[in-house]
Design an enzyme around this catalytic site. Structure first.
Site, mmCIF file in Angstrom:
data_model
loop_
_atom_site.group_PDB
_atom_site.id
_atom_site.type_symbol
_atom_site.label_atom_id
_atom_site.label_comp_id
_atom_site.label_asym_id
_atom_site.label_seq_id
_atom_site.Cartn_x
_atom_site.Cartn_y
_atom_site.Cartn_z
ATOM 1 N N ARG A 39 -4.758 -1.859 9.179
ATOM 2 C CA ARG A 39 -5.939 -2.707 8.963
ATOM 3 C C ARG A 39 -5.593 -3.748 7.905
ATOM 4 O O ARG A 39 -4.615 -3.608 7.165
ATOM 5 C CB ARG A 39 -7.123 -1.855 8.522
ATOM 6 N N ARG B 195 -12.383 2.311 -8.121
ATOM 7 C CA ARG B 195 -11.481 3.441 -8.434
ATOM 8 C C ARG B 195 -11.748 3.912 -9.867
ATOM 9 O O ARG B 195 -12.362 3.190 -10.656
ATOM 10 C CB ARG B 195 -10.030 3.001 -8.281
ATOM 11 N N TRP C 192 2.811 8.003 -2.478
ATOM 12 C CA TRP C 192 4.194 8.145 -2.938
ATOM 13 C C TRP C 192 4.229 9.056 -4.163
ATOM 14 O O TRP C 192 5.047 9.971 -4.250
ATOM 15 C CB TRP C 192 4.778 6.769 -3.283
ATOM 16 N N ARG D 107 -1.010 9.147 -10.108
ATOM 17 C CA ARG D 107 -1.179 7.910 -9.334
ATOM 18 C C ARG D 107 -0.634 6.714 -10.111
ATOM 19 O O ARG D 107 -0.039 5.795 -9.546
ATOM 20 C CB ARG D 107 -2.656 7.697 -8.989
ATOM 21 N N SER E 186 -7.981 -4.721 5.574
ATOM 22 C CA SER E 186 -8.719 -4.365 4.355
ATOM 23 C C SER E 186 -9.210 -5.587 3.570
ATOM 24 O O SER E 186 -9.222 -5.560 2.338
ATOM 25 C CB SER E 186 -7.882 -3.447 3.445
ATOM 26 N N SER F 81 -7.302 -5.454 -4.996
ATOM 27 C CA SER F 81 -8.377 -5.987 -4.156
ATOM 28 C C SER F 81 -9.685 -6.025 -4.941
ATOM 29 O O SER F 81 -9.896 -5.215 -5.848
ATOM 30 C CB SER F 81 -8.501 -5.064 -2.939
ATOM 31 N N GLY G 211 -0.154 5.572 -4.253
ATOM 32 C CA GLY G 211 -0.776 6.853 -4.594
ATOM 33 C C GLY G 211 -0.140 7.996 -3.821
ATOM 34 O O GLY G 211 0.186 9.047 -4.389
ATOM 35 N N ASP H 163 0.832 -1.205 0.000
ATOM 36 C CA ASP H 163 0.000 0.000 0.000
ATOM 37 C C ASP H 163 0.870 1.261 0.000
ATOM 38 O O ASP H 163 1.989 1.250 0.510
ATOM 39 C CB ASP H 163 -0.917 -0.024 1.231
ATOM 40 N N GLY H 164 0.305 2.328 -0.559
ATOM 41 C CA GLY H 164 0.968 3.637 -0.487
ATOM 42 C C GLY H 164 1.494 4.166 -1.815
ATOM 43 O O GLY H 164 2.152 5.209 -1.838
ATOM 44 N N ASN I 274 -11.092 -2.715 -5.166
ATOM 45 C CA ASN I 274 -10.426 -1.632 -5.901
ATOM 46 C C ASN I 274 -11.107 -1.297 -7.236
ATOM 47 O O ASN I 274 -10.746 -0.317 -7.890
ATOM 48 C CB ASN I 274 -8.941 -1.963 -6.166
HETATM 49 C C1 IPE Z 1 -5.420 -2.657 0.046
HETATM 50 O O1 IPE Z 1 -5.154 -1.301 -0.079
HETATM 51 C C2 IPE Z 1 -5.301 -3.346 -1.276
HETATM 52 C C3 IPE Z 1 -3.950 -3.469 -1.825
HETATM 53 C C4 IPE Z 1 -2.865 -2.994 -1.315
HETATM 54 C C5 IPE Z 1 -3.860 -4.233 -3.054
HETATM 55 P P1 IPE Z 1 -6.308 -0.209 -0.209
HETATM 56 O O2 IPE Z 1 -5.600 1.082 -0.381
HETATM 57 O O3 IPE Z 1 -7.279 -0.597 -1.269
HETATM 58 O O4 IPE Z 1 -7.018 -0.314 1.212
HETATM 59 P P2 IPE Z 1 -7.891 0.753 2.008
HETATM 60 O O5 IPE Z 1 -8.904 1.289 1.045
HETATM 61 O O6 IPE Z 1 -6.951 1.825 2.467
HETATM 62 O O7 IPE Z 1 -8.465 -0.006 3.154
HETATM 63 C C1 IPE Z 2 -1.729 0.299 -3.251
HETATM 64 O O1 IPE Z 2 -1.543 1.650 -3.351
HETATM 65 C C2 IPE Z 2 -2.034 -0.353 -4.580
HETATM 66 C C3 IPE Z 2 -3.457 -0.700 -4.731
HETATM 67 C C4 IPE Z 2 -4.353 -0.643 -3.783
HETATM 68 C C5 IPE Z 2 -3.879 -1.151 -6.042
HETATM 69 P P1 IPE Z 2 -2.743 2.694 -3.254
HETATM 70 O O2 IPE Z 2 -3.178 3.037 -4.635
HETATM 71 O O3 IPE Z 2 -3.829 2.237 -2.366
HETATM 72 O O4 IPE Z 2 -1.976 3.929 -2.604
HETATM 73 P P2 IPE Z 2 -2.550 4.990 -1.576
HETATM 74 O O5 IPE Z 2 -3.102 4.226 -0.401
HETATM 75 O O6 IPE Z 2 -3.615 5.757 -2.296
HETATM 76 O O7 IPE Z 2 -1.367 5.829 -1.216
HETATM 77 MG MG MG Z 3 -4.192 2.478 -0.353
#
Ligand code: IPE
Ligand code: IPE
Ligand code: MG
Length: 246
Positions: A188, A69, A23, A31, A190, A63, A21, A18-19, A66
């Site tokens: 969490r 999005r 970053w 993104r 998730s 996920s 976006g 995660d992270g 996801n």
């Molecule tokens: C969990 O991250 C899914 C993956 C890392 C693939 P999310 O960014 O979707 O989770 P939430 O929405 O913060 O719970």
């Molecule tokens: C994790 O990064 C990758 C996926 C959930 C697909 P995010 O896209 O959730 O990144 P943040 O949480 O917005 O930083």
């Molecule tokens: Mg995320």
């Protein structure tokens, strides 16, 4: 080789990547550029953990939640999965790694499904490590899928126990994750490995996935090596970090 440097090591590590976006935002990038940087990090992390001698690694890339999005981002993530599979198949074959994809694969395009099946077939003899990419994965969905299949197979109620249930999950045949790592600062699950992570150790770090490097891995592994896993008993079972079984 880093084998033997830290002990005990988890047999199975599962990572919530995660992270990406955040970053990207920090770098003033889109993104999608963040997801690309995240995808590039997959290869490095697999290599490092392979060098540590980790036998099972599960990486959560997408996920079932996801899909909500923006379309552009979802398409970008699907394209990246294509690229990651191409790159990892070659490197898995070179390094004796077996590649598996966990999730509701039948909801993906026919082209992507064929690519996934081919990757699994080509790497099936890899014996040094199992690399699972969880894509279109959701823990509750996985449990419901298992229940549906059990009912379809007309398994009698008395026959439903933990061992049988495990065999109906996407992770059939894989050991439970000993360590679940989540980057990006959220604390969490998730909807990740809802059934399998019941007794896992958890490691949360604010480090964003594209920045999760070798030093961060060492920190997580050292932290794990200090945990005492009791599985409901009064003492660590099978030495720190291991489950000795019933
Ligand atoms: C969990 O991250 C899914 C993956 C890392 C693939 P999310 O960014 O979707 O989770 P939430 O929405 O913060 O719970
Ligand atoms: C994790 O990064 C990758 C996926 C959930 C697909 P995010 O896209 O959730 O990144 P943040 O949480 O917005 O930083
Ligand atoms: Mg995320």
């Amino acid at each position: 080789m880093r084998e033997g440097k830290i002990s005990p090591l988890p047999k199975h590590i599962a990572i919530i990547m995660d992270g990406n976006g955040r970053w990207a935002r920090g770098q003033g990038l889109s993104r999608l550029a963040g997801h690309r940087a995240g995808a590039d990090n997959i290869h490095r992390v697999v290599e490092w953990l392979h060098e540590y001698g980790i036998k099972y690694l599960t990486l959560w890339a997408f996920s079932t939640d996801n899909w909500i999005r923006p379309r552009r981002e979802v398409f970008g993530l699907l394209r990246l999965l294509n690229e990651v599979i191409d790159r990892e198949v070659t490197s898995c074959l070179e390094n004796g790694i077996r590649l598996l994809i966990l999730g509701q694969i039948d909801e993906l395009s026919q082209r992507l499904q064929s690519k996934i099946k081919r990757a699994i077939r080509l790497t099936r003899n890899g014996s040094r490590m199992v690399l699972c990419i969880a894509f279109n994965y959701g823990g509750r969905n996985e449990i419901l899928d298992a229940v549906r299949k059990i009912i379809k197979d007309r398994v009698p109620a008395e026959g439903v126990d933990e061992a049988l249930f495990n065999d109906y999950l996407y992770t059939a045949g894989l050991p439970e994750p000993d360590l679940v790592i989540r980057t990006g600062g959220e604390m969490r699950l998730s909807n990740f490995l809802t059934w399998q992570a019941a007794y896992s150790e958890y490691y949360f770090t604010p480090t964003l996935w594209p920045d999760f490097d070798e030093a961060e891995i060492e920190k997580a592994l050292l932290d794990y090596s200090q945990r005492e896993r009791r599985f409901g008993g009064l003492r660590a079972r099978g030495g720190k970090g291991t489950r000795s079984g019933p």
